[in-house]
Write a protein that holds these residues in place. Sequence first.
Motif, short mmCIF file in Angstrom:
data_model
loop_
_atom_site.label_atom_id
_atom_site.label_comp_id
_atom_site.label_asym_id
_atom_site.label_seq_id
_atom_site.Cartn_x
_atom_site.Cartn_y
_atom_site.Cartn_z
N GLU A 190 0.75 -1.12 0.06
CA GLU A 190 -0.06 -0.01 0.01
C GLU A 190 0.91 1.47 0.00
N ILE A 191 1.91 1.16 0.66
CA ILE A 191 2.78 2.40 0.87
C ILE A 191 3.45 2.55 -0.74
N LEU A 192 3.95 1.56 -1.32
CA LEU A 192 4.52 1.61 -2.65
C LEU A 192 3.67 2.10 -3.68
N ALA A 193 2.29 1.56 -3.60
CA ALA A 193 1.29 1.84 -4.32
C ALA A 193 1.48 1.45 -5.81
N ALA B 298 -0.75 -5.09 -9.36
CA ALA B 298 -0.03 -6.22 -9.54
C ALA B 298 0.90 -6.39 -10.79
N ASP B 299 0.50 -5.41 -11.78
CA ASP B 299 1.41 -5.38 -12.96
C ASP B 299 2.85 -4.35 -12.84
N GLY B 300 2.74 -3.95 -11.82
CA GLY B 300 4.00 -3.00 -11.59
C GLY B 300 3.82 -1.54 -11.93
#
Length: 86
Positions: A75-78, A81-83
């Motif tokens: 969640e932090i990196l946001a 699933a596909d990057g």
Amino acid sequence: MPINIKNREAEELLAELKRRTGKGTTDLLLSLLREEKLRSDGEVAQDVKAGMDNARRLQQAWNSLPVIDDRPFDEILAYDADGFPR
């Protein structure tokens, strides 16, 4: 493996120790090598203990830091699933 030492000081020390101890060259060298190995093993053990103590202190320091954001990493990196950013 034969040992050939060409060092005057080493030869003198060996001769003196042979006189003092009454041991032959092989027994004397084997005894000295065993003692050195034990000393070296002790130093390695001390180094490992010091490293473990340092790692423990680092972990304690890390764990004592306040949690600034308790969201999960995903969640932090946001990123989805596909990057891609959300």
